[in-house]
Design a protein around this motif. Sequence first.
Motif, PDB file in Angstrom:
ATOM      1  N   LEU A  18      20.349  18.681  -1.009  1.00 46.87           N
ATOM      2  CA  LEU A  18      18.895  18.755  -0.904  1.00 46.87           C
ATOM      3  C   LEU A  18      18.403  18.135   0.401  1.00 46.87           C
ATOM      4  O   LEU A  18      17.601  18.734   1.122  1.00 46.87           O
ATOM      5  N   VAL A  19      18.899  16.964   0.720  1.00 43.83           N
ATOM      6  CA  VAL A  19      18.497  16.281   1.949  1.00 43.83           C
ATOM      7  C   VAL A  19      18.908  17.109   3.163  1.00 43.83           C
ATOM      8  O   VAL A  19      18.114  17.333   4.093  1.00 43.83           O
ATOM      9  N   GLU A  20      20.131  17.601   3.181  1.00 42.68           N
ATOM     10  CA  GLU A  20      20.604  18.399   4.324  1.00 42.68           C
ATOM     11  C   GLU A  20      19.795  19.679   4.475  1.00 42.68           C
ATOM     12  O   GLU A  20      19.465  20.085   5.583  1.00 42.68           O
ATOM     13  N   ARG A  21      19.449  20.310   3.378  1.00 41.25           N
ATOM     14  CA  ARG A  21      18.648  21.537   3.426  1.00 41.25           C
ATOM     15  C   ARG A  21      17.266  21.255   4.028  1.00 41.25           C
ATOM     16  O   ARG A  21      16.796  21.992   4.887  1.00 41.25           O
ATOM     17  N   CYS A  22      16.626  20.179   3.599  1.00 37.86           N
ATOM     18  CA  CYS A  22      15.315  19.823   4.154  1.00 37.86           C
ATOM     19  C   CYS A  22      15.422  19.509   5.647  1.00 37.86           C
ATOM     20  O   CYS A  22      14.565  19.920   6.439  1.00 37.86           O
ATOM     21  N   CYS A  23      16.473  18.822   6.043  1.00 42.61           N
ATOM     22  CA  CYS A  23      16.683  18.511   7.463  1.00 42.61           C
ATOM     23  C   CYS A  23      16.931  19.787   8.265  1.00 42.61           C
ATOM     24  O   CYS A  23      16.426  19.927   9.386  1.00 42.61           O
ATOM     25  N   SER A  95      12.255  23.304  -3.227  1.00 47.14           N
ATOM     26  CA  SER A  95      12.200  24.769  -3.333  1.00 47.14           C
ATOM     27  C   SER A  95      11.899  25.469  -2.005  1.00 47.14           C
ATOM     28  O   SER A  95      11.821  26.697  -1.966  1.00 47.14           O
ATOM     29  N   THR A  96      11.737  24.722  -0.921  1.00 48.91           N
ATOM     30  CA  THR A  96      11.466  25.329   0.382  1.00 48.91           C
ATOM     31  C   THR A  96      12.670  26.153   0.828  1.00 48.91           C
ATOM     32  O   THR A  96      13.813  25.704   0.747  1.00 48.91           O
ATOM     33  N   THR A  97      12.390  27.369   1.315  1.00 47.47           N
ATOM     34  CA  THR A  97      13.441  28.277   1.781  1.00 47.47           C
ATOM     35  C   THR A  97      13.263  28.563   3.267  1.00 47.47           C
ATOM     36  O   THR A  97      12.218  28.256   3.845  1.00 47.47           O
ATOM     37  N   VAL A 101       9.818  28.685   5.737  1.00 47.09           N
ATOM     38  CA  VAL A 101       9.697  28.130   7.087  1.00 47.09           C
ATOM     39  C   VAL A 101       9.252  29.224   8.055  1.00 47.09           C
ATOM     40  O   VAL A 101       8.320  29.021   8.845  1.00 47.09           O
ATOM     41  N   ASP A 102       9.870  30.378   7.990  1.00 45.27           N
ATOM     42  CA  ASP A 102       9.511  31.483   8.887  1.00 45.27           C
ATOM     43  C   ASP A 102       8.075  31.929   8.667  1.00 45.27           C
ATOM     44  O   ASP A 102       7.350  32.211   9.627  1.00 45.27           O
ATOM     45  N   ARG A 103       7.634  31.998   7.406  1.00 47.81           N
ATOM     46  CA  ARG A 103       6.248  32.360   7.101  1.00 47.81           C
ATOM     47  C   ARG A 103       5.292  31.313   7.657  1.00 47.81           C
ATOM     48  O   ARG A 103       4.224  31.633   8.192  1.00 47.81           O
ATOM     49  N   SER A 104       5.656  30.062   7.550  1.00 54.14           N
ATOM     50  CA  SER A 104       4.820  28.969   8.071  1.00 54.14           C
ATOM     51  C   SER A 104       4.719  29.043   9.588  1.00 54.14           C
ATOM     52  O   SER A 104       3.633  28.845  10.149  1.00 54.14           O
TER      53      SER A 104
END
Length: 112
Positions: A18-23, A95-97, A101-104
């Motif tokens: 989870l931490v690595e994915r957010c980073c 749940s961020t994908t 990020v691309d949409r943001s």
Amino acid sequence: MPVWAALRTLGRSGIADLVERCCAHARRFAVSLNAIQGVEVLNDVVLNQVVVRFGDSDDATRRVIAAAQAEGTCWFGGTVWQGVAAARISVSNWSTTQADVDRSIAAIRSVL
């Protein structure tokens, strides 16, 4: 209690993932935003935080923050970084994908 529940549910490796994915999502934000003319990432993105400046003035940065908040795709707030106005993007939701990020990033581009 929340930390215990997260560890109980996800386990040690699940929390690490989870931490690595957010980073990784924060790094994606930084690389993509830094590639836009007039946008500058101000920090070394080593965790889940991106500090970014829009344009060449505090007012320009504040305008982009307000416009992005009004647009509604993503939310990030303002801060002051080494004496200048900046935006602080934090990636902390499990749940961020990459698509989020691309949409943001596209939403931020649309308000520049």
